[in-house]
Design a protein around this motif. Structure first.
Motif, short mmCIF file in Angstrom:
data_model
loop_
_atom_site.label_atom_id
_atom_site.label_comp_id
_atom_site.label_asym_id
_atom_site.label_seq_id
_atom_site.Cartn_x
_atom_site.Cartn_y
_atom_site.Cartn_z
N GLY B 232 0.79 -1.24 0.00
CA GLY B 232 0.00 0.00 0.00
C GLY B 232 0.81 1.27 0.00
N PHE B 235 0.02 3.37 -2.96
CA PHE B 235 -1.26 4.06 -2.80
C PHE B 235 -1.14 5.23 -1.84
N ALA B 239 -2.00 9.02 -2.48
CA ALA B 239 -2.82 9.83 -1.56
C ALA B 239 -2.08 11.11 -1.18
N PHE B 242 -2.30 13.54 -3.94
CA PHE B 242 -3.59 14.23 -3.95
C PHE B 242 -3.62 15.29 -2.88
N PHE B 258 2.43 10.93 7.01
CA PHE B 258 2.40 9.46 7.05
C PHE B 258 3.57 8.93 7.86
N GLN B 276 -3.72 -1.94 15.67
CA GLN B 276 -4.54 -1.58 14.51
C GLN B 276 -5.03 -0.15 14.58
N LEU B 279 -2.21 1.95 13.55
CA LEU B 279 -1.91 1.81 12.13
C LEU B 279 -2.87 2.59 11.26
N MET B 280 -4.12 2.77 11.73
CA MET B 280 -5.07 3.48 10.87
C MET B 280 -4.98 5.00 11.03
N TYR B 283 -3.95 7.25 8.01
CA TYR B 283 -4.99 7.34 6.97
C TYR B 283 -6.08 8.31 7.39
N ILE B 284 -6.51 8.18 8.66
CA ILE B 284 -7.58 9.05 9.13
C ILE B 284 -7.11 10.51 9.12
N THR B 286 -4.85 11.88 7.27
CA THR B 286 -4.77 12.39 5.91
C THR B 286 -6.15 12.73 5.37
N ILE B 287 -7.13 11.84 5.62
CA ILE B 287 -8.49 12.12 5.14
C ILE B 287 -8.98 13.42 5.75
N LEU B 290 -7.13 16.47 4.30
CA LEU B 290 -7.58 16.66 2.92
C LEU B 290 -8.96 17.29 2.89
N SER B 291 -9.87 16.75 3.71
CA SER B 291 -11.24 17.25 3.72
C SER B 291 -11.28 18.69 4.21
#
Lengths: 347, 310
Positions: B232, B235, B239, B242, B258, B276, B279-280, B283-284, B286-287, B290-291
């Motif tokens: 990943g 990917f 990301a 973007f 990241f 876990q 690890l997430m 991603y959260i 970044t979202i 970005l938002s």
């Protein structure tokens, strides 16, 4: 001239890619010291002949069809939903949770509940990127790719912590018998999920072609500004389409759990949804063509398993061949035999 | 508090740079094509191929320099296949990229079995990896030693690389023309730019960087090759691209996020946080970033438009 028409039809082109790919992979197989003809015969046999083999093909076909469908539905509202994988995971764990917590329900009710909640969770998950895209133009490819990882980690956390079956392996408790989907073609793991999948496929086809919502969805996908102008609430339709897509993704996960595993297994999917997305991409977004391509990919996948068992050809080689084939099919202009091709080149 | 300080102290800088570099290289492979309006999701595949070829060549020749060159060549070959499929035969770039990822994943698994005779993973012997750069003078001080010593080659190169790409895209004629293709291919064509050739160039460059990213991953970052070892990162690079709207500097910032959360996470795990959840986090985050940035921009646009009306 008619022969030109035949030469340039997309079916001829798909057939020719298949032919080229068959010959190419035949050469590779021969180079590895195996007879390509026996290998192909074995591949066909391992995909279709016998209950177990046919069942394995069907088992692989169902999630491919549903995830492909989920992808197509979202693309119809102009959203590229790469997040079907995440919806599949969340739908699967929801189905497993509902499947083992409720006890003593009649089978039909229980199955309905599992599927309902799986679809609900899937659609809510898809709501997030849909909303962000519709209202704030946040790139959906990026958000959905990232959300896949979040979803996979969430399920992984749940299955090793709060929802753990405490068996040593990362999995939930087994679902009640009343939530399990009936198996067909024993001893394979194929189940009546295939009928659900086909029914959903037909339903979506009907919805998109014949209903008002379907028209709004298609219109929004083609041109959201124009749709807004003629009075379609394109933002809401975009979100609706995305949620519908998420629901189908969740359903795919539910069927995997209820029909095949009976539990939620950590990391069970191994990119099912990406394969489904590819099936949708080579079907060029046509719901009519999707089942055939899904079946084709499923047959190759299940055939390759049998091939590995019975000959010296490793499964990874067949995976290479599948990817090669898809690559050839995606090239629209590979087998175009008219003068148009020259024109296209200049662009 | 003492616990917290040991999670975030000076050593986090080195750890962050280490975790950032593979993603950063992948992100640049995506940045360069995105500027010419090609969404390169095949980075993952290019990188994985590079990682395998680097390990294999390193085993064959014992030289990491030849291995890096071979990885670059393999990256370019994969990129060329993508270029032909997308530009010449009009394959949907998203489909082509995804298929390339699939193809390479299967191919490396197959080659790992056939060429190196193992399945799963292959660990490199001593001396064949990219050497770490070590300065004797920093050794005496613990902090300086951590900050400046033992970086792998590409970890050091990545910072000038950010500036190089920024300069290339925003300060040269080549960059201007490339960006013009991304903004409006028709206009670029009218201005006499060979769009087809330029796009091909950009894809090939992306192959070079992707190949380097792969070589760094297997020879600089981890000294082994594992099935699907990119896991990943390609990917994540996309990301980050973007996130930074294909601008090298902002993209690098995205990669840093990241890398930073990744290394903080690795430390928090030692304190019993579920892995876990940690690890997430990248991603959260970044979202969210970005938002928020898109929502801010949307509100600004809205305000501007309403003031025009008034």
């Amino acid at each position: 001239m008619p022969y030109k028409k035949i030469l340039n039809s997309k079916y001829t082109s798909a057939f020719l890619s298949l032919l080229v790919c068959t010959v190419l992979s035949g050469i590779i197989i021969a180079l590895m010291g195996e007879n390509p003809f026996t290998v192909y015969a074995q591949l066909f046999k391992s995909a279709f002949i016998g209950n177990f083999n046919l069942g394995t093909t069907i088992e692989k076909f169902v999630p491919l069809l549903l995830t492909g469908l989920a992808f197509i539905v979202s693309s119809r509202v102009g959203v590229f939903n790469v997040g079907v994988e995440g919806e599949l995971y969340l739908g699967a764990i929801t189905a497993a949770y509902v499947g083992y917590t409720f006890k003593g329900l009649p089978s039909l009710v229980h199955i309905f509940l599992c599927i309902f909640f799986a679809m609900l969770v899937g659609s809510l998950w898809a709501f997030i990127p849909g909303f962000l895209k519709a209202y704030y133009k946040v790139n959906e490819v990026c958000v959905t790719i990232l959300m896949n990882y979040v979803a996979i980690h969430i399920t992984s956390y749940l299955v090793s912590g709060p929802l753990s079956g405490k068996t040593g392996i990362s999995q939930t408790k087994p679902i009640e018998k009343s939530a399990a989907l009936l198996k067909i073609l024993k001893p394979s793991r194929a189940n009546i999920g295939i009928f659900i999948a086909i029914a959903v496929c037909i339903l979506i086809y009907y919805l998109l072609k014949k209903t008002k919502l379907g028209f709004q969805i298609r219109s929004t996908g083609m041109n959201p500004f124009f749709s807004e102008y003629v009075g379609i609430q394109s933002k809401k339709i975009m979100i609706t389409g995305m949620m519908l897509s998420g629901a189908i993704g969740g359903l795919a996960g539910a069927i995997e759990v209820m029909g095949i595993y009976g539990v939620f297994l950590d990391n069970f999917s191994s990119n099912i949804a990406f394969d489904g997305m590819l099936a949708a991409l080579i079907a060029k977004g046509s719901i009519g063509a999707l089942p055939f391509l899904s079946l084709f990919i499923a047959a190759l996948k299940s055939g390759s398993l049998g091939l590995e068992r019975n000959t010296g050809i490793p499964k990874s080689l067949i995976d290479v061949i599948i990817a090669l084939f898809i690559l050839l099919v995606t090239m629209e202009k590979l087998f175009e035999f008219s003068k148009k091709r020259k024109k296209g080149k200049e662009v | 508090m003492g616990k917290f300080l040991s999670v975030i102290d000076y050593t986090i800088i080195h750890a962050t740079i280490r975790a950032t570099t593979p993603i950063l290289l992948a992100a640049f492979a995506a940045v360069i094509t995105q500027q010419a309006d090609i969404l390169n999701v095949g980075v993952e595949g290019i990188m994985l191929m590079g990682a395998f070829i680097a390990v294999y060549t390193s085993v064959l020749t014992g030289s990491w320099i030849i291995a890096v060159i071979a990885a670059v060549i393999s990256g370019v070959v994969i990129a060329a296949i993508m270029g032909v499929a997308h530009l010449k035969y009009k394959g949907d770039i998203f489909a082509v990229g995804t298929t390339v990822n699939l193809l390479v994943l299967a191919l490396t698994r197959f080659l790992l079995q056939k060429l190196l005779g193992v399945s799963g993973s292959y660990t490199l012997k001593e001396g064949t990896a990219i050497p770490q750069i070590h300065f004797k003078i920093f050794e005496s001080n613990k902090i300086l030693n951590s900050l400046f010593n033992d970086y792998s080659l590409f970890e050091i190169l990545s910072i000038p690389l950010i500036i190089f790409f920024w300069f290339l895209l925003y300060k040269t004629v080549w960059g201007l023309r490339t960006r013009s293709i991304g903004l409006n291919p028709e206009a670029a064509k009218t201005a006499g730019i060979n769009v087809y050739r330029r796009k091909f160039e950009v894809i090939l460059i992306s192959g070079i960087i992707g190949g380097l990213a792969g070589a760094h991953l297997s020879l600089g970052y981890s000294n082994l090759f594992t099935e699907n070892m990119t896991n990943g990162r390609g990917f994540m690079g996309v990301a980050a691209m973007f996130f930074g709207a294909a601008n090298p500097i902002f993209t690098a910032v995205g990669c840093m996020i990241f890398g930073f959360t990744d290394s903080v996470g690795a430390r928090l795990q030692a304190y019993g946080f579920p892995s876990q959840i940690i690890l997430m986090l990248p991603y959260i985050i970044t979202i969210l970033i970005l938002s928020i940035s898109m929502i801010k921009q949307y509100q600004k646009d809205k305000k501007r438009r309403s003031s025009i009306k008034a």
